[in-house]
Design an enzyme around this catalytic site. Structure first.
Site, mmCIF file in Angstrom:
data_model
loop_
_atom_site.group_PDB
_atom_site.id
_atom_site.type_symbol
_atom_site.label_atom_id
_atom_site.label_comp_id
_atom_site.label_asym_id
_atom_site.label_seq_id
_atom_site.Cartn_x
_atom_site.Cartn_y
_atom_site.Cartn_z
ATOM 1 C CG HIS A 82 -7.347 -2.192 -3.008
ATOM 2 N ND1 HIS A 82 -7.290 -1.029 -2.284
ATOM 3 C CD2 HIS A 82 -6.145 -2.308 -3.613
ATOM 4 C CE1 HIS A 82 -6.102 -0.463 -2.445
ATOM 5 N NE2 HIS A 82 -5.387 -1.220 -3.248
ATOM 6 C CE LYS A 100 -1.614 -3.182 -0.812
ATOM 7 N NZ LYS A 100 -2.729 -2.670 -1.614
ATOM 8 C CE LYS A 125 -3.504 3.820 -1.351
ATOM 9 N NZ LYS A 125 -3.766 2.429 -1.740
HETATM 10 O O1 LIG Z 1 1.791 4.546 -2.705
HETATM 11 C C1 LIG Z 1 1.132 3.531 -2.862
HETATM 12 C C2 LIG Z 1 0.188 3.110 -1.972
HETATM 13 C C3 LIG Z 1 -0.482 1.937 -2.195
HETATM 14 N N1 LIG Z 1 -0.237 1.195 -3.294
HETATM 15 C C4 LIG Z 1 -1.002 -0.081 -3.455
HETATM 16 O O2 LIG Z 1 -0.081 -1.154 -3.494
HETATM 17 C C5 LIG Z 1 -0.465 -2.101 -4.464
HETATM 18 C C6 LIG Z 1 0.633 -2.209 -5.485
HETATM 19 O O3 LIG Z 1 0.287 -3.132 -6.499
HETATM 20 P P1 LIG Z 1 1.294 -3.525 -7.685
HETATM 21 O O4 LIG Z 1 0.497 -4.448 -8.530
HETATM 22 O O5 LIG Z 1 2.460 -4.210 -7.015
HETATM 23 O O6 LIG Z 1 1.709 -2.298 -8.398
HETATM 24 C C7 LIG Z 1 -1.803 -1.637 -5.015
HETATM 25 O O7 LIG Z 1 -2.818 -2.240 -4.273
HETATM 26 C C8 LIG Z 1 -1.812 -0.151 -4.722
HETATM 27 O O8 LIG Z 1 -3.112 0.331 -4.493
HETATM 28 C C9 LIG Z 1 0.690 1.611 -4.186
HETATM 29 O O9 LIG Z 1 0.973 0.951 -5.199
HETATM 30 N N2 LIG Z 1 1.384 2.773 -3.944
#
Ligand SMILES: O=c1ccn([C@@H]2O[C@H](COP(=O)(O)O)[C@@H](O)[C@H]2O)c(=O)[nH]1
Length: 537
Positions: free
Chosen positions: A65, A63, A96
């Site tokens: 960004h 995934k 998103k």
């Molecule tokens: O509800 C949501 C939707 C997307 N995310 C995304 O997932 C990862 C989580 O990263 P961590 O470092 O494991 O916390 C991040 O890219 C968020 O944008 C989310 O956390 N919650």
């Protein structure tokens, strides 16, 4: 009616999923035995590619960004796409989208990032209404892309819940060719199952739930993120994919020693893959155990007057009838090998398959080609205790089932002590087990190499299905018994077979319907015979 979705394998669910990207994701998951998506939220091209390279073999999905990468260029995309092909993972751009249909179609297909040209999967909020799906679909569908709707979020105070989540489910149902699932914290698509107005028959529908907010070591961050463990997400909430970001790449942010940071990233990738997959396999086993014929899980040690049978092959995942207790353990002094030929089960007379048999260690090691295993001569399995009222008839059934070359014998079942500081102990005395004597005509002895054995097994099939599926199912069920299970022979054979299936482009594993029909037939024969003798089962 099919079992509930969470009790089905990813492979069987792949066959139902209509969207090509979602289907491909499930297929990769099964192939790589991974339900792990790594979220690579780093801001340089080098970091992004280094993280992906170090965890590629553990993940089904990467995934991104992409808009946070400062030195973004087309070469980054070319390398990422190259890795996705070489290492067998899909790419999910966590964009998103949240605008009107026309605008999101431009954001998706054009601009600097041209997301639709390389990301197999993206996601969107439903805040603007269903027009957002139409806009994204015009660009994504011709490219065979897939969309996830953000039905829930992992952050504290999220507004995506209740009625809003259910609107996402409705919109997904109306667009199953393009929307294949949700970002959510639980199976939002099941929330209306109890509602009498909702259609009960959901057998034709298939949605995946991908869940962020996963961490093994911390419960949250300073900005509202909330973490749960893979077991909570996959086992308890019955979601399908764990999304892990900082839990995997975190070392890169903290350490100046790049080589050791990358090694830590690799290790975390491996750790989360194992945790996610074990939770999934446990979920399947739990369901199988609960739904199997009158199984009552009980931890008390069986008494000597009870009949106990040790399963080390398909009896691990298919309890005999009238089972009242399941005890996981191992036996000593035996080897489990695919050294028994099968002409009526996983092979045919012209090409006999290979099924497992237990051989006494001393008999096995007498063969020149018999390989040693690091864990020694122990075999993990399940001891089933049979309801005494039915013991005689079940014994008749088992003798009939094991008729093709197995001899009944008795041995003790061992298990690790519940006290970490104590030695392993016998948990069942003198348990019935069917072994293969080297003198029996179906015994074929050791193969020259595991590769050769796997190549042969791959080519066999019989009335109960493909021979390789039998090995893969057994390996999965055995691994699930305990985190202390070691069986290098079985797991190495599994690994080679998965490689062969990939090489041959074989479709994924199917649920073992044929096998169950055969079991049923045998049961019916035994019941009929007992009836004729005046003792109904
Ligand atoms: O509800 C949501 C939707 C997307 N995310 C995304 O997932 C990862 C989580 O990263 P961590 O470092 O494991 O916390 C991040 O890219 C968020 O944008 C989310 O956390 N919650």
């Amino acid at each position: 009616m099919s079992p509930p979705t969470h009790a089905q394998t990813y492979a069987s669910r792949a066959q139902k999923l209509k969207n090509p990207a979602g289907k491909a994701l499930l297929e990769v998951m099964e192939r790589k035995q991974s339900n792990l998506c790594v979220s690579v939220d780093v801001t340089s091209k080098k970091d992004l590619l280094d993280v992906v390279k170090s965890v590629a073999k553990f993940v089904c999905l990467v995934k991104t960004h992409i808009d946070i990468v400062s030195d973004f260029d087309q070469d980054l995309i070319d390398q990422l796409v190259g890795l996705s092909k070489a290492e067998d993972f899909l790419i999910f751009e966590d964009r998103k989208f949240a605008d009107i249909g026309n605008t999101v179609s431009l954001q998706y297909g054009a601009g600097v990032h041209k997301i639709a040209s390389w990301a197999h999967i993206t996601n969107a909020h439903l805040v603007p209404g269903p027009g957002i799906i139409d806009g994204l679909k015009t660009v994504g569908e011709p490219l065979q892309r897939g969309l996830l709707l953000l039905a829930e979020m992992s952050s504290k105070g999220t507004l995506a819940k209740g009625g809003y989540s259910q609107e996402c489910v409705k919109a997904a149902r109306a667009n199953q060719d393009f929307v294949f699932g949700f970002i959510a914290m639980h199976r939002v698509q099941d929330d209306d199952l109890a509602d009498s107005a909702a259609p009960i028959e959901r057998d034709a529908e298939e949605f995946l739930v991908l869940t962020p907010g996963v961490g093994l070591d911390v419960s949250g961050d300073a900005m509202g993120q909330q973490y749960r463990t893979p077991q909570q997400v996959i086992g308890e909430s019955k979601c399908d994919v764990i999304i892990v970001g900082r839990g995997i790449y975190g070392a890169l942010l903290k350490s100046d020693d790049r080589a050791s940071a990358i090694e830590q990233v690799r290790r975390q990738g491996e750790r989360y893959r194992v945790a996610g997959w074990q939770a999934y396999e446990q979920r399947l086993t739990d369901h199988a155990s609960v739904s199997a014929a009158s199984v009552l899980l009980d931890t008390s040690v069986p008494t000597s007057s009870e009949m106990n049978i040790f399963g080390y092959g398909s009896l691990i995942f298919k309890p005999p009838p009238h089972t009242i207790r399941r005890t996981v353990g191992y036996i000593r002094g035996f080897t489990r090998r695919f050294a028994q030929s099968s002409i009526d089960h996983r092979g045919v007379p012209s090409r006999p398959g290979r099924v497992v048999t237990l051989v006494e260690a001393k008999d096995w090691h007498a063969f020149a080609d018999a390989e040693d295993t690091p864990e020694g001569d122990i075999v993990w399995g399940v001891c089933w205790t049979i309801d005494p009222a039915h013991a005689k008839d079940v014994r008749a059934y088992l003798d009939h089932r094991e008729i093709n070359g197995y001899t009944p014998t008795y041995t003790d079942i061992w298990a690790p002590s519940t006290n970490a500081w104590s030695a392993d102990e016998i948990v069942v005395k003198s348990c019935l087990v069917y072994v293969g004597l080297p003198s029996n005509p179906a015994f074929v002895g050791p193969s020259r190499s595991l590769q050769e054995l796997a190549e042969y097994i791959y080519t066999c099939s019989g009335p109960s299905g493909r021979n390789d599926e039998y090995v893969l199912k057994l390996a999965r069920a055995t691994r699930n018994l305990s985190d202390q299970v070691r069986d290098s022979h079985l797991f190495e054979l599994e690994r080679i077979l998965l490689q062969i299936r990939k090489r041959e482009g074989l479709p994924l594993l199917d649920d073992d319907v044929v096998d169950e029909e055969r079991e049923q037939r045998i049961m019916e024969e035994v019941i009929a015979r007992n009836k004729a003798n005046g003792k109904p089962l």
